[in-house]
Design an enzyme around this catalytic site. Structure first.
Site, mmCIF file in Angstrom:
data_model
loop_
_atom_site.group_PDB
_atom_site.id
_atom_site.type_symbol
_atom_site.label_atom_id
_atom_site.label_comp_id
_atom_site.label_asym_id
_atom_site.label_seq_id
_atom_site.Cartn_x
_atom_site.Cartn_y
_atom_site.Cartn_z
ATOM 1 N N HIS A 30 0.828 -1.208 0.000
ATOM 2 C CA HIS A 30 0.000 0.000 0.000
ATOM 3 C C HIS A 30 0.857 1.250 0.000
ATOM 4 C CE1 HIS A 30 -2.388 -3.271 1.707
ATOM 5 N NE2 HIS A 30 -3.472 -2.630 1.284
ATOM 6 N N HIS A 261 -4.150 3.231 -3.602
ATOM 7 C CA HIS A 261 -4.309 2.803 -2.208
ATOM 8 C C HIS A 261 -3.494 1.546 -1.915
ATOM 9 C CE1 HIS A 261 -6.268 1.025 1.366
ATOM 10 N NE2 HIS A 261 -6.229 -0.083 0.649
ATOM 11 N N GLU A 407 -18.099 -3.417 24.230
ATOM 12 C CA GLU A 407 -17.284 -4.622 24.417
ATOM 13 C C GLU A 407 -16.026 -4.600 23.549
ATOM 14 O OE1 GLU A 407 -20.561 -4.666 23.613
ATOM 15 O OE2 GLU A 407 -21.490 -5.299 25.491
ATOM 16 N N HIS A 469 -28.853 -15.051 24.892
ATOM 17 C CA HIS A 469 -27.811 -14.807 25.886
ATOM 18 C C HIS A 469 -27.041 -16.065 26.272
ATOM 19 C CE1 HIS A 469 -29.631 -10.944 26.068
ATOM 20 N NE2 HIS A 469 -29.002 -10.561 27.164
#
Ligand SMILES: Cc1ncc(C[n+]2csc(CCOP(=O)(O)OP(=O)(O)O)c2C)c(N)n1
Ligand SMILES: [Mg+2]
Length: 665
Positions: A30, A261, A407, A469
């Site tokens: 890159h 890129h 999280e 859950h």
């Protein structure tokens, strides 16, 4: 040419040339980002970043994080040019080749000057947040004379677009991490084309809304860059500088397009760039006066470091700082010895999440480096202790981070905190939401960051919250990640043993999968004289109960199912069928033991039966082709835990007939 004649442009062009030539030689990579950000990086390394190439581990250095890790040639160029021992020019010539530390993306374990492993977009910035938290914490403990540095993050459009960016900057803004500065490569280009293809967001307004200072600059005008970076450095809030750049700057036909890129420029464009940049030198040849100008810059840092060493010596904090920065691997098990002996005297029937809290009491009291936290589930994860007062913008000396419902951001921040050094973070959420954090958990493992994930509510045993859950595949899938130890302890003593093991392996992160429901004690006998050396969980699995009748069966179980296995063994013995029970709190560690130990526990002449309230796939490794796997290969259901265990077959009544069938087959 004398040194004076080396211009800013020459110095920045050295980065551009190395980057385009290395990508060309590798025929993959890159070049766009390093060429576009060469000017900003040159200003940063000239006038702002505090670093000493001779001492990459200097504790009070600024941290530089290349969050846009695809632009790795930028950092390799900078480290080489400023005079770090690694990488060498030879390493750069071998960019992306086996054995070269100049890997496709920057890897902290290959090069000292690389602070963390980046490439998964957004996580570098989020790790920068963790580094900035660690810095403020140590500053609060040791004062400005000893710890006072900044974290500089170079991020691309992709890092800002990723969801984790929202989590990371929200936390940083809330904690007022003024020593965190993000340099945004605002080039308006990503892989698919212009940013406008997929986004119309006012990025700076978003940052402002979360309490950040924002500014912009022309990313190719050194004076303007300097102005903006000075503003960022001075502002008491975390700062983002939108550096307006042209991707691939210097490649006349490809710059400004997504085409540059992530592809080599090609021979024609390289030739055109050499003309455009007025860089007539051969590939990988940097004129000596330019290298020496860079090296001179790098050498400045040595003075700053020596001045810091003097201040440290005068501060009287030197020993304390050394102790803070030392590994805690030898402290955890001794810190738990009394606790475990007390448990052995009167083994409690508690949830393993509660047992974890009980272990964390002495651990956090005795080991100051531990910094706890939770993603808004403190009362469920049982992660907070008396010693861990909140770490807030008003009191960075605290040791408990309220990460909020973030999280992924929490996991990445913990990686950054660990890699910063001086702190060892643990953080909690529900095991089911490890999937939200998963790529950061994977990066903990890859980066050898020994953080601890306290993941509670580890099975259908959580009960009425139901299948959304209830983890079914999470425990086994986390075991798939290399260099990650997944612990699922069976009772309070095993939980403490697993905590000791988790903190004994600084180069390996750990997961503690803990129950919501109470677990009957399975240990205690023989543990009254517990010592760190007698940790029965250390080999990952051990024989908890030997067969009484002639052994025909070995039950191997984890966590809450160990007591089910004990019940099952008892029922088998009543029918004259001898059964061992092996408790296996960590299959990763057990799988790493030699064949003799594994064979001793799981002998070939017995029926091996695994019992775990999760997917059975993977257990064949231990139970073999003729074994029996009791598990849950479907989603759970909403009901009380005891009902679910019975319903899904985790009881001696349901398991014994299956074993007898198998024995008779
Ligand atoms: C999480 C993640 N998703 C996707 C990728 C693949 N990828 C690498 S670079 C990139 C585009 C990033 O654009 P930008 O940050 O603007 O970089 P630039 O093109 O400006 O160098 C993508 C999608 C990745 N590395 N990480
Ligand atoms: Mg971009």
């Amino acid at each position: 040419m004398s040194e004076k004649e080396v211009s800013f442009t020459d110095m920045a062009n050295a980065i551009r040339a190395l980057s385009m030539d290395a990508v060309e030689a590798a025929n993959i990579g890159h070049p766009g980002m390093p060429m576009g950000m060469a000017d900003v990086a040159t200003v940063l390394y000239s006038d702002f970043l505090k670093y000493d190439p001779a001492d990459p581990a200097w504790p009070d250095r600024d941290r530089f994080v290349l969050s846009a890790g695809h632009g790795s040639m930028l950092i390799y160029s900078l480290l080489y040019l400023t005079g770090y021992e690694s990488p060498t020019l030879e390493d750069i010539k071998n960019f992306r080749q086996l054995g070269s530390p100049c890997a496709g993306h920057p890897e902290n374990f290959l090069i000292d000057g690389v602070e963390c492993t980046t490439g998964p977009l957004g996580q570098g910035l989020a790790m920068g947040v963790g580094m900035a938290i660690a810095e403020r914490h140590l500053n609060a403990k040791f004062g400005n004379e000893v710890i006072d540095h900044k974290t500089w993050v170079l991020a691309g459009d992709g890092c800002l677009m990723e969801g984790i960016n929202h989590e990371a900057i929200g936390l940083a803004g809330h904690l007022k991490l003024g020593h965190l500065n993000v340099l945004w490569d605002d080039n308006n280009v990503t892989i698919d084309g212009k940013v406008g293809l997929s986004s119309s967001e006012d990025v700076l307004a978003r940052y402002q809304a979360t309490g950040w200072h924002t500014t912009s600059c022309d990313g190719h005008d050194p004076a303007d860059i300097k102005r903006a970076l000075a503003e960022a450095a001075a502002d008491p809030r975390p700062s983002i500088v939108a550096c307006k750049t042209v991707i691939g700057k210097g490649a006349p036909n490809k710059q400004g397009t997504s085409g540059i890129h992530g592809s080599p420029l090609g021979a024609d464009e390289i030739a055109a760039a050499r003309v455009e940049l007025n860089w007539p030198h051969e590939p990988f040849v940097i004129p000596e006066e330019i290298v020496s100008a860079w090296r001179k810059l790098g050498a400045h840092g040595a003075e700053t470091r020596r001045a810091w060493e003097d201040r440290l010596a005068q501060s009287g904090e030197k020993d304390a700082l050394v102790a803070q920065l030392a590994s805690i691997d030898d402290k955890a098990a001794p810190a738990l010895q009394e606790h475990i002996r007390a448990l052995a005297a009167e083994p409690p029937k508690v949830a393993s999440r509660k047992a974890s809290e009980m272990a964390l009491g002495p651990l956090t009291e005795k080991i100051e480096q531990l910094i706890g936290g939770s993603a808004d589930l403190t009362g469920s994860n049982n992660t907070k202790t008396k010693a861990t007062t909140p770490l807030t913008a008003e009191d960075y000396a605290g040791r408990y981070v309220y990460y909020g419902i973030r999280e992924f951001g929490m996991a990445a921040a913990m990686n950054g905190m660990f890699l910063h050094g001086g702190v060892v973070p643990y953080g909690g959420t529900f095991l089911i939401f490890s999937d939200y954090a998963r790529n950061a958990i994977r990066l903990s493992a890859l980066q050898q960051a020994g953080v601890v994930y306290v993941l509670t509510h580890d099975s259908i045993g959580l009960g009425e919250d139901g299948p959304t859950h209830q983890p079914v595949e999470q425990v086994m899938s986390l075991r798939l990640i290399p260099n990650l130890n997944v612990f699922r302890p069976a009772d309070a003593i095993e939980t403490a043993e697993c905590w000791a093991l988790a903190l004994q392996t600084p180069g390996t992160p750990s997961v503690l999968a803990l129950s919501r429901q109470n677990l009957p004690p399975v240990r205690g006998e023989g543990d009254a004289e517990w010592t760190p050396e007698s940790n029965r969980s250390a080999k990952g699995a051990y024989r908890l109960k030997g067969a009484e009748a002639a052994r025909k069966v070995v039950l191997i179980a984890t966590g809450s199912e160990v007591s089910v296995a004990l019940d099952t063994a008892k029922a088998l013995e009543e029918q004259g069928i001898g059964a061992d029970v092996v408790s296996a709190p960590c299959l990763d560690l057990f799988g790493a033991q030699d064949a003799a130990y594994q064979d001793e526990l799981l002998p070939a002449d017995a029926l091996i039966v695994s019992v775990e309230a999760g997917v059975t796939q993977g257990w064949e490794r231990f139970t073999g082709r003729n074994g029996l796997n009791i598990g849950l290969d479907r989603f759970g259901a909403s009901a009380p835990a005891a009902t679910l265990f019975e319903h899904f077959g985790f009881s001696a009544d349901k398991i014994v007939p299956q074993i007898i069938n198998k024995l008779n087959a």
